[in-house]
Write a protein that holds these residues in place. Structure first.
Motif, PDB file in Angstrom:
ATOM      1  N   HIS A 277       4.046   8.594   4.216  1.00 33.58           N
ATOM      2  CA  HIS A 277       3.717   9.656   3.264  1.00 33.58           C
ATOM      3  C   HIS A 277       4.583   9.471   2.029  1.00 33.58           C
ATOM      4  O   HIS A 277       5.728   9.069   2.109  1.00 33.58           O
ATOM      5  N   SER A 278       4.053   9.776   0.856  1.00 36.44           N
ATOM      6  CA  SER A 278       4.765   9.628  -0.420  1.00 36.44           C
ATOM      7  C   SER A 278       5.002   8.147  -0.703  1.00 36.44           C
ATOM      8  O   SER A 278       4.060   7.385  -0.778  1.00 36.44           O
ATOM      9  N   TYR A 279       6.272   7.739  -0.839  1.00 42.10           N
ATOM     10  CA  TYR A 279       6.516   6.304  -0.994  1.00 42.10           C
ATOM     11  C   TYR A 279       6.010   5.574   0.250  1.00 42.10           C
ATOM     12  O   TYR A 279       5.529   4.443   0.178  1.00 42.10           O
ATOM     13  N   GLY A 280       6.100   6.228   1.391  1.00 42.90           N
ATOM     14  CA  GLY A 280       5.547   5.642   2.609  1.00 42.90           C
ATOM     15  C   GLY A 280       4.045   5.479   2.532  1.00 42.90           C
ATOM     16  O   GLY A 280       3.477   4.533   3.100  1.00 42.90           O
ATOM     17  N   GLY A 281       3.352   6.402   1.837  1.00 43.63           N
ATOM     18  CA  GLY A 281       1.913   6.249   1.622  1.00 43.63           C
ATOM     19  C   GLY A 281       1.612   5.048   0.751  1.00 43.63           C
ATOM     20  O   GLY A 281       0.642   4.316   0.987  1.00 43.63           O
ATOM     21  N   TYR A 282       2.437   4.862  -0.270  1.00 44.52           N
ATOM     22  CA  TYR A 282       2.330   3.662  -1.108  1.00 44.52           C
ATOM     23  C   TYR A 282       2.544   2.406  -0.277  1.00 44.52           C
ATOM     24  O   TYR A 282       1.786   1.426  -0.384  1.00 44.52           O
ATOM     25  N   MET A 283       3.557   2.426   0.592  1.00 41.89           N
ATOM     26  CA  MET A 283       3.843   1.274   1.451  1.00 41.89           C
ATOM     27  C   MET A 283       2.701   0.994   2.420  1.00 41.89           C
ATOM     28  O   MET A 283       2.399  -0.169   2.727  1.00 41.89           O
ATOM     29  N   ALA A 284       2.062   2.057   2.911  1.00 45.43           N
ATOM     30  CA  ALA A 284       0.943   1.862   3.836  1.00 45.43           C
ATOM     31  C   ALA A 284      -0.197   1.123   3.149  1.00 45.43           C
ATOM     32  O   ALA A 284      -0.803   0.211   3.724  1.00 45.43           O
ATOM     33  N   LEU A 285      -0.488   1.510   1.901  1.00 41.09           N
ATOM     34  CA  LEU A 285      -1.547   0.814   1.155  1.00 41.09           C
ATOM     35  C   LEU A 285      -1.152  -0.629   0.853  1.00 41.09           C
ATOM     36  O   LEU A 285      -1.949  -1.557   1.033  1.00 41.09           O
ATOM     37  N   MET A 286       0.084  -0.820   0.389  1.00 47.80           N
ATOM     38  CA  MET A 286       0.528  -2.171   0.043  1.00 47.80           C
ATOM     39  C   MET A 286       0.536  -3.071   1.280  1.00 47.80           C
ATOM     40  O   MET A 286       0.159  -4.252   1.219  1.00 47.80           O
ATOM     41  N   GLY A 287       0.963  -2.531   2.406  1.00 44.29           N
ATOM     42  CA  GLY A 287       0.988  -3.321   3.627  1.00 44.29           C
ATOM     43  C   GLY A 287      -0.397  -3.732   4.079  1.00 44.29           C
ATOM     44  O   GLY A 287      -0.646  -4.895   4.428  1.00 44.29           O
ATOM     45  N   LEU A 288      -1.334  -2.771   4.054  1.00 46.87           N
ATOM     46  CA  LEU A 288      -2.687  -3.066   4.512  1.00 46.87           C
ATOM     47  C   LEU A 288      -3.420  -3.983   3.535  1.00 46.87           C
ATOM     48  O   LEU A 288      -4.178  -4.860   3.936  1.00 46.87           O
ATOM     49  N   PHE A 289      -3.187  -3.799   2.230  1.00 45.95           N
ATOM     50  CA  PHE A 289      -3.879  -4.609   1.226  1.00 45.95           C
ATOM     51  C   PHE A 289      -3.272  -6.007   1.091  1.00 45.95           C
ATOM     52  O   PHE A 289      -3.994  -6.987   0.894  1.00 45.95           O
ATOM     53  N   LYS A 290      -1.940  -6.098   1.182  1.00 42.95           N
ATOM     54  CA  LYS A 290      -1.277  -7.385   0.971  1.00 42.95           C
ATOM     55  C   LYS A 290      -1.099  -8.186   2.251  1.00 42.95           C
ATOM     56  O   LYS A 290      -0.927  -9.407   2.207  1.00 42.95           O
ATOM     57  N   ALA A 291      -1.122  -7.515   3.394  1.00 41.92           N
ATOM     58  CA  ALA A 291      -0.884  -8.212   4.668  1.00 41.92           C
ATOM     59  C   ALA A 291      -1.860  -7.723   5.735  1.00 41.92           C
ATOM     60  O   ALA A 291      -1.459  -7.197   6.768  1.00 41.92           O
ATOM     61  N   PRO A 292      -3.168  -7.876   5.505  1.00 44.94           N
ATOM     62  CA  PRO A 292      -4.148  -7.372   6.468  1.00 44.94           C
ATOM     63  C   PRO A 292      -4.089  -8.072   7.820  1.00 44.94           C
ATOM     64  O   PRO A 292      -4.596  -7.538   8.811  1.00 44.94           O
ATOM     65  N   ASP A 293      -3.467  -9.264   7.868  1.00 46.34           N
ATOM     66  CA  ASP A 293      -3.329  -9.950   9.150  1.00 46.34           C
ATOM     67  C   ASP A 293      -2.167  -9.396   9.966  1.00 46.34           C
ATOM     68  O   ASP A 293      -1.990  -9.764  11.129  1.00 46.34           O
ATOM     69  N   TYR A 294      -1.376  -8.512   9.361  1.00 46.84           N
ATOM     70  CA  TYR A 294      -0.256  -7.893  10.072  1.00 46.84           C
ATOM     71  C   TYR A 294      -0.611  -6.496  10.573  1.00 46.84           C
ATOM     72  O   TYR A 294      -0.129  -6.068  11.616  1.00 46.84           O
ATOM     73  N   PHE A 295      -1.435  -5.768   9.808  1.00 49.59           N
ATOM     74  CA  PHE A 295      -1.722  -4.374  10.141  1.00 49.59           C
ATOM     75  C   PHE A 295      -3.229  -4.183  10.292  1.00 49.59           C
ATOM     76  O   PHE A 295      -4.001  -4.432   9.367  1.00 49.59           O
ATOM     77  N   LYS A 296      -3.603  -3.718  11.466  1.00 51.01           N
ATOM     78  CA  LYS A 296      -5.017  -3.497  11.739  1.00 51.01           C
ATOM     79  C   LYS A 296      -5.521  -2.234  11.044  1.00 51.01           C
ATOM     80  O   LYS A 296      -6.701  -2.135  10.683  1.00 51.01           O
ATOM     81  N   ALA A 297      -4.630  -1.249  10.875  1.00 47.97           N
ATOM     82  CA  ALA A 297      -5.023   0.022  10.279  1.00 47.97           C
ATOM     83  C   ALA A 297      -3.837   0.608   9.532  1.00 47.97           C
ATOM     84  O   ALA A 297      -2.686   0.196   9.732  1.00 47.97           O
ATOM     85  N   ALA A 298      -4.131   1.582   8.676  1.00 50.02           N
ATOM     86  CA  ALA A 298      -3.060   2.252   7.937  1.00 50.02           C
ATOM     87  C   ALA A 298      -3.471   3.675   7.601  1.00 50.02           C
ATOM     88  O   ALA A 298      -4.650   3.954   7.346  1.00 50.02           O
ATOM     89  N   ILE A 299      -2.477   4.555   7.603  1.00 45.40           N
ATOM     90  CA  ILE A 299      -2.642   5.934   7.149  1.00 45.40           C
ATOM     91  C   ILE A 299      -1.739   6.114   5.944  1.00 45.40           C
ATOM     92  O   ILE A 299      -0.527   5.909   6.027  1.00 45.40           O
ATOM     93  N   SER A 300      -2.340   6.496   4.824  1.00 40.53           N
ATOM     94  CA  SER A 300      -1.608   6.648   3.571  1.00 40.53           C
ATOM     95  C   SER A 300      -1.685   8.090   3.114  1.00 40.53           C
ATOM     96  O   SER A 300      -2.753   8.590   2.771  1.00 40.53           O
ATOM     97  N   GLY A 301      -0.536   8.776   3.110  1.00 40.79           N
ATOM     98  CA  GLY A 301      -0.479  10.167   2.699  1.00 40.79           C
ATOM     99  C   GLY A 301       0.148  10.335   1.328  1.00 40.79           C
ATOM    100  O   GLY A 301       1.244   9.846   1.067  1.00 40.79           O
TER     101      GLY A 301
END
Length: 768
Positions: free
Chosen positions: A636-660
């Motif tokens: 959530h917040s900066y963590g929401g930003y990180m969730a998007l960046m992780g899923l968009f930049k490393a889709p082979d690492y994260f199957k899903a993401a929740i961005s608040g």
């Protein structure tokens, strides 16, 4: 997006039951030898966990009353004479409605001091609502109070009016502050006046004759007197715009001119309509307010303006009087936040300010509240990161260092009390471990640092004004907040709120299933140590493979990997009961590790942080009981930003993401926060683009859920709607949940319950 974000905004995400846990099952809280060796639990804790109940934790119970954490007072203070402990306590039938309580230090007897029903609690003004949101003050009833210097009275603000409570006759008096909403009220140092801000002007009320005097009259529109501007409140931790001299003869105050700040119309979307709010918002790279610093004499109402220098595009993060009431200090910060100067000016002489200390950095300088002018000698205590870690220094008023008081590869969190008579400085810090906060003391003349607090966990302290007696607000992973009174060497004197987990405690019936994490280290790509904590499922079986939820914040000035109690970890405990593992890693850029660890992110956000979270996943995939193909990222917040960046930049690492409530385009965020880390957009256009989520949208495959409060005035709703549109234009499928009327912190039991159930359903479908 300050450090306070992590306290108020990292939301818990419960899971729907996939395999319900029966209350008749045996206890599953088996502690590993690693946990015992790490000192996270002791024999008493083991016995406590073994004796507690096995009731599964439900979504609906997480934030219902009575609070799972038990009684947790807030607003802790010691009266100036040290005879009373006062605090705000929520009611048993409504944990969010607060009354004022007291404890007699001599007898230990506790009683209600003032029932909030004696006050008229009405609607807050929009300005006060915004101010409380930035202070992270939530609730009803009595939310603030101030002691008089003689300990005989209290000032209590309530919904724009002010009450004066005399303890001698138990009388509550409504003060005649006039029409309009009074905010930022306080008692003068000697208790003869009450000051407050109304209609963007500064007023004082004399308690001897109840006469109200307007000290400024030109406030209104873009001019605000004695008020902290938006970025001062949200990013600098400065919630006020005025300061009393110790002898009550004068008040220093800011006059801010918002004329050049962009006026934007912000939509706050509610269930029953749309509220259009005009706000002067300083977007990154755009104009800030112009700030002036004046000193007004109460006797003559004459204003002396302090010469801040020719450069007007600056920040004024701190102002403080010296003990003699003749000299005023202020901290001058450059727009790029790479220079911080401590200046002192003699008001009566009208001399130019003298620069006592200058701090410089090639990245940024962190602000603190650790300036302390001594009364018995011409010296002051100053905190600095000049050697790479935040430490304390003793300076003379000539600007020369007398001695470095603390040193080493650890950080001081803050000065808590200076006992000049006994020659000790008390401070909190991380000398023993970065995952706990402890109280220490060091001789004022220099010498060895001594530990004061004793128990493993987090110690936040409040000292009496004139003696080395303190309140310890303690908590740990297995102990909800407790409040106790202690002496100068840490000796326990009395409990204010023991909050003991016995058979009557709200948490007891659930604690038997509570899990304690294992802590560890992995290496970042530059060789620095990254700290993590790993929670294993309640019914852990080393021969099975488990999906993992990686909870992330990842931003500066924050830390998740701690030995601390947090209501946001109810989410974690719920997940563990559903057969998930939970992993948290503090990537580079996060707090309490020194400037080398923090400054890695300068001018390019979302790169080192994502790489470190990827390193965490690489580690998880080495564990035989981790299902490496079923890992989700949530924040959530900066963590929401990180969730998007992780899923968009490393889709082979994260199957899903929740961005608040994510920041998605740093050009949409404010000057002070954004430019601190990315610099000015004109000088770092490529860094801004690379730090945005939009260059990576095309990499998105599937498995995204976003949510946002539609009245968020911190991270504007536009941050999410821009992503919605970008994904739609790409033909990408995703899910979103938006909450009418909700602010950044997503408060409210009904909102949270719906949110968590929705996120739980999403994770169940994506990872299992």
């Amino acid at each position: 997006m300050t450090t306070r974000w992590i306290t108020s905004a990292l939301m818990a995400v419960p899971m729907l039951l996939s395999t319900p846990i029966s209350a008749s099952q045996t206890h599953h809280n088996q502690l590993s030898q690693a946990q015992v060796n790490q000192g996270i639990v002791d024999s008493d804790t083991q016995a406590l966990l073994s004796a507690a109940g096995n009731k599964p934790l439900s979504i609906e119970r997480m934030y219902a009353s009575p609070a799972l954490a038990g009684t947790s007072p807030r607003g802790l203070k010691l009266s100036p004479d040290g005879k009373r402990v006062t605090y705000l306590a929520g009611r048993k039938d409504n944990q969010h409605f607060y009354d004022l309580w007291q404890m007699d230090v001599a007898s230990g007897k506790q009683s209600i001091l003032l029932n909030a029903d004696k006050l008229t609690i009405g609607e807050l003004s929009d300005e006060e609502k915004a101010r409380r949101e930035r202070q992270r003050i939530y609730g009803q009833g009595i939310m603030e109070y101030f002691w008089s210097d003689d300990s005989k009275a209290l000032l209590i603000p309530a919904s724009g009016v002010l009450y004066y409570y005399s303890l001698s006759d138990n009388k509550v008096t409504l003060l005649p502050t006039g029409e309009g909403f009074a905010t930022d009220a306080r008692l003068s140092p000697k208790g003869h006046y009450v000051s407050f801000v109304r209609d963007q002007n500064l007023f004082v009320l004399s308690l001897s004759d109840m006469k109200v005097t307007a000290l400024t009259t030109d406030g209104g529109g873009a001019i605000k007197n004695a008020m902290a501007e938006f970025v001062a409140q949200e990013e600098m931790g400065r919630m006020t715009g005025y300061w009393w001299s110790p002898d009550e003869t004068a008040i220093a105050y800011t006059r801010i001119d918002e004329s050049d700040v962009e006026l934007v119309t912000r939509n706050e979307i509610y269930a029953d309509g749309i509220k259009l709010t005009e706000q002067r918002y300083p977007y990154a790279g755009k104009n800030n307010v112009k700030v002036a610093l004046g000193v007004i004499k109460l006797s003559s109402q004459k204003v002396t303006w302090v010469d801040l220098g020719k450069e007007q595009d600056i920040y004024l993060p701190r102002v403080k009087w010296l003990p003699d009431s003749k000299r005023l200090s202020y901290q001058w910060q450059s727009r790029d936040q790479q220079t911080l100067e401590l200046r002192v000016v003699d008001i009566d002489k009208g001399d130019r300010a003298k620069n006592l200390v200058e701090e410089r950095s090639e990245a940024w300088i962190n602000l603190n509240d650790d300036l302390h002018f001594l009364k018995e000698q011409d010296s002051f205590i100053w905190a600095s990161e000049r050697d790479g870690f935040n430490h304390l220094y003793l300076f003379g008023l000539d600007g020369k260092i007398k001695t470095q008081l603390t040193s080493g590869h650890w950080v001081v969190d803050g000065v808590e009390f200076v006992d000049e008579k006994s020659g000790w400085i008390y401070f909190t810090g991380r000398k023993d471990t970065a995952v706990e906060q402890h109280l220490y003391r060091v001789p004022l003349a220099g010498g060895e640092v001594e530990g004061v607090s004793q128990r493993r966990g987090m110690h936040s302290v409040v000292f009496a004004d004139n003696q080395a007696v303190y309140l310890d607000y303690f908590n740990s992973l297995v102990q909800p907040p407790q409040v106790s009174l202690h002496g100068d060497k840490g000796q326990h004197l009395a409990w204010v709120e023991q909050n003991k987990i016995d058979k009557y405690h709200p948490l007891n019936e659930y604690l038997g299933l509570w899990q304690v994490p294992e802590f560890g280290l992995i290496k970042a790509e530059d060789g620095q140590d990254l700290q993590y904590r790993l929670f294993k499922p309640t019914d852990f079986n080393k021969d099975k493979k488990y999906p993992v939820v990686v909870r992330v914040y990842g931003g500066p000035h924050a830390q998740l990997v701690v030995n601390s109690w947090s209501e946001h970890d109810y989410f974690t405990q719920y997940l563990l009961q559903q057969g998930f593992m939970v992993f948290q890693l503090d990537n580079r850029g996060s707090a309490h590790r020194g400037t080398q660890f923090e400054h890695v992110i300068y001018q390019h956000l979302g790169e080192a942080e994502v790489n470190d979270q990827k390193a965490g996943v690489d580690y998880l995939r080495t564990l035989p009981y981790v299902d490496g193909d079923n890992i989700a990222l949530y924040g959530h917040s900066y963590g929401g930003y990180m969730a998007l960046m992780g899923l968009f930049k490393a889709p082979d690492y994260f199957k899903a993401a929740i961005s608040g409530a994510p920041v998605t385009d740093w050009a949409l965020y404010d000057t002070h926060y954004t430019e601190r880390y990315l610099g000015h957009p004109e000088q770092n256009a490529k860094g801004y683009e690379a730090s945005s989520v939009f260059p990576y949208v095309k990499n998105y495959q599937s498995g995204l859920l976003m949510y946002h409060g539609m009245a968020d005035d911190n991270v504007l709703f536009e941050n999410s709607t821009k992503v919605y549109k970008a994904l739609q234009d790409e033909g990408k499928l995703f899910q979103m949940i938006d909450y009418p009327g909700s602010k950044h912190s997503m408060r409210g039991e009904k909102v949270r319950t719906h949110l968590y159930r929705s996120l739980a359903d999403f994770l169940e479908r994506e990872l299992k």
